[in-house]
Design an enzyme around this catalytic site. Structure first.
Site, PDB file in Angstrom:
ATOM      1  N   ASN A  89      93.380  -6.890  -1.690  1.00 45.08           N
ATOM      2  CA  ASN A  89      93.536  -8.250  -1.166  1.00 45.08           C
ATOM      3  C   ASN A  89      92.374  -9.194  -1.503  1.00 45.08           C
ATOM      4  OD1 ASN A  89      94.435 -10.259   1.093  1.00 45.08           O
ATOM      5  ND2 ASN A  89      92.378  -9.613   1.730  1.00 45.08           N
ATOM      6  N   TYR A 153      91.827 -18.740 -11.601  1.00 46.23           N
ATOM      7  CA  TYR A 153      92.434 -17.949 -10.524  1.00 46.23           C
ATOM      8  C   TYR A 153      93.830 -17.468 -10.917  1.00 46.23           C
ATOM      9  CZ  TYR A 153      94.662 -17.235  -5.921  1.00 46.23           C
ATOM     10  OH  TYR A 153      95.364 -16.728  -4.858  1.00 46.23           O
TER      11      TYR A 153
END
Ligand SMILES: NC(=O)C1=CN([C@@H]2O[C@H](COP(=O)(O)OP(=O)(O)OC[C@H]3O[C@@H](n4cnc5c(N)ncnc54)[C@H](OP(=O)(O)O)[C@@H]3O)[C@@H](O)[C@H]2O)C=CC1
Ligand SMILES: C[C@H](CCC(=O)NCCS(=O)(=O)O)[C@H]1CC[C@H]2[C@@H]3C(=O)C[C@@H]4C[C@H](O)CC[C@]4(C)[C@H]3CC[C@]12C
Length: 282
Positions: A89, A153
């Protein structure tokens, strides 16, 4: 389903990872959490213990270091003697703005957001095969659809889809009983996301507690993908495949509208702030 299960959660000192730790604690799992900031991890572990976790531990370090990524998995083996669920995560810091040409930043972000995920998966695989366990990969809408302002990203999140979707097919073919769940998230109300984009993005953010629950549920049920929030992510995904030009048109129209609004606010203090930070309201 998750009582007494042995779970690693990365990036669990804050945000969605922290909320996943609390849900798993309430469900009675054994938890090992990790991130860089020891003080925050300590507090999350204390709260997990109060909420009813079978056990809760932390290990701190940075995921730009693959030796550390492996160490986390070995720590779970030492503490629990095995592993049922690996929740990947964590993300490294990046900017939200037009791509500045810094390829070195992409390389560093790939190490944290992608290579450490692959490293931990390889290291954990023997334990997950033994338990018939689950790998849960937290990705983003920006990992399924190319979006402006998130080039580095988005690159790292697309890489996750390539790696884990291919690996899932090999597992099916080789009859490896380890599930892989890729989670495609929309805008979630974590402190870091709100601090970075709440003054830029006008749509409301979805609750991190519910998001964390849906991720865990998807992993436990061995779903191949989780879409949260469903409509905000699934409808544009259909457009992506059937009418990509139309989706691009919608996204670019939002960006254009934001930039025009910003231009129109030339003397406004908030516009000056936006300019300083390379942001564009969308
Ligand atoms: N919030 C959102 O709107 C969305 C989030 N997502 C995804 O959800 C996941 C969680 O996001 P969110 O909860 O918002 O993020 P947060 O910023 O709240 O949490 C990130 C976590 O990663 C840790 N971390 C940061 N850098 C490193 C590092 N170098 N090594 C190890 N750990 C690190 C942080 O702790 P520390 O700083 O202590 O290391 C923190 O625990 C991410 O995968 C993100 O891509 C997807 C779509 C939207
Ligand atoms: C705002 C993004 C999604 C909106 C969108 O373009 N929807 C589809 C087009 S349509 O509505 O016209 O049909 C958000 C999707 C993912 C978000 C980002 C993310 O993945 C997490 C980031 C990490 C960090 O914590 C800062 C915030 C994020 C960059 C975050 C920003 C919002 C999204 C791009």
């Amino acid at each position: 389903m998750l009582k007494d299960k042995r779970v690693i959660i990365t990036g669990a000192s804050s945000g969605i990872g922290e909320q996943m730790a609390y849900h798993l604690a309430r469900m009675g799992s054994h938890i090992l959490i990790t991130a860089r900031t020891e003080e925050k991890l300590k507090k999350v572990v204390e709260k997990c213990t109060k909420l009813g976790s079978a056990s809760a531990y932390y290990i701190h370090g940075s995921m730009d270091n693959m030796t550390f990524a492996k160490q986390v998995v070995h720590e779970a083996e030492r503490l629990f003697g095995g592993l049922d669920m690996l929740i990947l995560n964590h993300i490294g810091f990046t900017y939200f703005g037009f791509f500045d040409g810094d390829v070195d930043h992409i390389r560093k972000l790939l190490e944290i957001n992608f290579l450490s995920y692959a490293t931990m998966t390889v290291e954990a695989l023997p334990m997950l095969k033994a338990s018939g366990g689950n790998i849960v990969v937290v990705s983003s809408f920006a990992g399924k659809v190319g979006l402006p302002l998130t080039v580095p990203y988005s690159s790292t999140k697309f890489a996750l889809d390539g790696f884990f979707s291919s690996l899932r097919m090999e597992f099916h073919h080789q009859k490896v009983n380890v599930s892989i769940t890729l989670c495609v998230l929309s805008y979630i109300d974590t402190d870091s996301a709100l601090n970075t984009v709440s003054h830029v993005i006008q749509q409301p953010a979805a609750p991190k507690e519910e998001c964390a629950y849906e991720i865990i549920k998807g992993g436990a049920l061995r779903q191949r993908e989780v879409y949260y929030q469903y409509v905000a992510t699934k409808i544009p995904m259909l457009l992506r495949d059937w009418a990509p030009e139309f989706l691009e048109y919608l996204v670019l129209k939002k960006l254009q509208r934001g930039c025009t609004q910003q231009e129109g606010m030339k003397n406004d203090e908030s516009a000056k702030e936006l300019k300083k930070t390379r942001y564009c309201k969308i």
